[in-house]
Design a protein around this motif. Structure first.
Motif, PDB file in Angstrom:
ATOM      1  N   LEU A 146     -54.654  20.403  92.618  1.00  0.00           N
ATOM      2  CA  LEU A 146     -54.808  19.623  93.373  1.00  0.00           C
ATOM      3  C   LEU A 146     -54.601  18.666  94.293  1.00  0.00           C
ATOM      4  O   LEU A 146     -54.723  18.432  95.215  1.00  0.00           O
ATOM      5  CB  LEU A 146     -56.668  20.037  93.317  1.00  0.00           C
ATOM      6  CG  LEU A 146     -56.903  21.243  93.111  1.00  0.00           C
ATOM      7  CD1 LEU A 146     -58.652  21.127  91.992  1.00  0.00           C
ATOM      8  CD2 LEU A 146     -57.244  21.733  94.338  1.00  0.00           C
ATOM      9  N   LEU A 147     -54.390  17.557  93.253  1.00  0.00           N
ATOM     10  CA  LEU A 147     -53.895  16.069  93.965  1.00  0.00           C
ATOM     11  C   LEU A 147     -53.020  16.257  94.256  1.00  0.00           C
ATOM     12  O   LEU A 147     -52.177  15.500  95.193  1.00  0.00           O
ATOM     13  CB  LEU A 147     -53.741  15.491  92.768  1.00  0.00           C
ATOM     14  CG  LEU A 147     -54.924  14.957  92.162  1.00  0.00           C
ATOM     15  CD1 LEU A 147     -54.588  14.315  90.220  1.00  0.00           C
ATOM     16  CD2 LEU A 147     -55.790  13.829  92.337  1.00  0.00           C
ATOM     17  N   ALA A 148     -51.937  17.281  94.014  1.00  0.00           N
ATOM     18  CA  ALA A 148     -50.116  16.769  94.436  1.00  0.00           C
ATOM     19  C   ALA A 148     -50.465  17.929  96.059  1.00  0.00           C
ATOM     20  O   ALA A 148     -50.196  17.756  97.494  1.00  0.00           O
ATOM     21  CB  ALA A 148     -49.520  18.203  94.048  1.00  0.00           C
ATOM     22  N   GLU A 149     -51.646  18.387  96.441  1.00  0.00           N
ATOM     23  CA  GLU A 149     -51.482  19.527  97.805  1.00  0.00           C
ATOM     24  C   GLU A 149     -52.550  19.051  98.796  1.00  0.00           C
ATOM     25  O   GLU A 149     -52.288  19.314  99.493  1.00  0.00           O
ATOM     26  CB  GLU A 149     -52.629  20.688  97.453  1.00  0.00           C
ATOM     27  CG  GLU A 149     -52.617  21.681  98.197  1.00  0.00           C
ATOM     28  CD  GLU A 149     -51.170  22.533  98.067  1.00  0.00           C
ATOM     29  OE1 GLU A 149     -51.402  23.114  99.422  1.00  0.00           O
ATOM     30  OE2 GLU A 149     -50.810  22.861  97.541  1.00  0.00           O
ATOM     31  N   VAL A 150     -52.952  17.551  97.935  1.00  0.00           N
ATOM     32  CA  VAL A 150     -53.720  16.871  99.316  1.00  0.00           C
ATOM     33  C   VAL A 150     -53.172  16.052  99.382  1.00  0.00           C
ATOM     34  O   VAL A 150     -53.463  14.736 100.100  1.00  0.00           O
ATOM     35  CB  VAL A 150     -54.933  16.559  99.367  1.00  0.00           C
ATOM     36  CG1 VAL A 150     -55.827  18.014  99.326  1.00  0.00           C
ATOM     37  CG2 VAL A 150     -55.217  15.932  97.878  1.00  0.00           C
ATOM     38  N   GLY A 151     -51.609  15.207  98.902  1.00  0.00           N
ATOM     39  CA  GLY A 151     -51.079  14.692  98.941  1.00  0.00           C
ATOM     40  C   GLY A 151     -51.153  13.117  97.464  1.00  0.00           C
ATOM     41  O   GLY A 151     -51.114  12.132  98.107  1.00  0.00           O
TER      42      GLY A 151
END
Length: 316
Positions: A146-151
């Motif tokens: 999730l963290l990677a998905e939102v940058g």
């Protein structure tokens, strides 16, 4: 830092405008009962601390993320007449919310991540459906995805510890967490969507490995700090690079992409180890599939920047 998941449904817009989360302390009283009862997913409001992150789920998708500003405090819902829903006796959690340009659909979250755990605090059922609860906690591979998905990038050491604190032996002089303010790349979500879409697997542009998209990042060919506002909206300024090592090797200048798209040894030569040499050698001579006449200008900038950096700091 802890990471939470909140189901907001129809209250998403209200809580977004008020920049808060709100939950009652007790449920509605049943017939013949004077008082309601507490619920664990409402009590979890007390677990959140300043600096924690929250992912906001509403109408089938994650639509925002937020940073917790302060611990929860007692208070009525600030966005409506409390008599119309639950009661005035609740808890308020102040957050700073950031809406996503591209919401993350539930089906876009890999099923294996949703079903990774099975406990009362987990937001998903064993089948991967969203539980009908308010506030849950996420950790492990799901939180990293999730963290990677939102940058957002977070070192694994910042995520909830394992084993539990009660069984861990302190070996350093730990004096508490520091609050960190994060600037989020506004284009990151859309660029990642462009590269990977709804795929679960994709290919690293440098090493050619086929990997889960959770192990690939949206790597900037031209250093993002040097891009213009217009360039940040272009899709040919980025490429998929794996977390196995290609992203760092390219970013640090150990490898470059030459005219024609061939991966070559970069100007950086130090510090060097035998294992690092083997990792670099494995990439040399490969063809970077995102290279073309349009992207060459960005790869050329990367070569010039890395050469100047190596000369300036004696890294060659």
């Amino acid at each position: 830092m802890r990471i939470f998941w909140v189901n907001q449904g129809q209250t998403f817009g209200e809580e977004l405008r008020a920049r808060v989360l709100w939950a009652p302390k007790l449920s509605r009283p049943r017939a013949g009962v004077e008082a309601g009862t507490p619920r664990g997913h409402w009590e979890r409001m007390l677990d959140a601390s300043a600096g924690d992150l929250v992912f906001h789920y509403s109408r089938g998708a994650v639509r925002a993320w937020s940073t917790v500003l302060a611990p929860a405090f007692d208070g009525p819902p600030p966005f409506e007449d409390p008599a119309t829903r639950w009661s005035a006796d609740g808890r308020v959690l102040r957050v700073e919310m950031q809406e996503l340009d591209q919401p993350i659909e539930l089906n876009g979250i890999p099923l294996e991540l949703r079903t990774e755990r099975d406990n009362t605090a987990w937001p998903f059922s064993t089948r991967g459906a969203v539980k009908q609860v308010y506030l849950s906690e996420v950790a492990g591979a799901l939180s990293e995805w999730l963290l990677a998905e939102v940058g957002l990038r977070v070192d694994a050491a910042q995520l909830p510890a394992w084993p539990d604190d009660g069984t861990a032996n302190a070996e350093i002089d730990y004096r508490g967490d520091r609050r960190v303010v994060i600037n989020v790349r506004g284009e990151q979500t859309l660029l990642r969507k462009h590269l990977f879409g709804d795929d679960l697997l994709a290919t690293c542009s440098l090493c050619g490995r086929d990997l889960p998209v959770a192990m690939l990042v949206t790597a900037h060919i031209k250093r993002r700090a040097d891009t213009s506002r217009a360039e940040r909206g272009r899709t040919d300024t980025v490429m998929p690079a794996c977390l196995i090592g290609c992203d760092s090797l390219f970013e640090l200048g150990y490898v470059v992409v030459n005219p024609g798209g061939v991966v070559a040894r970069g100007p950086r030569r130090t510090p060097m180890t035998e294992d690092l040499t083997l990792a670099i050698d494995a990439l040399l001579g490969r063809t970077c599939y995102v290279w073309n006449k349009a992207t060459e200008q960005y790869f050329a900038h990367h070569r010039r920047f890395q050469k100047a950096k190596a000369q300036r700091y004696g890294l060659g």
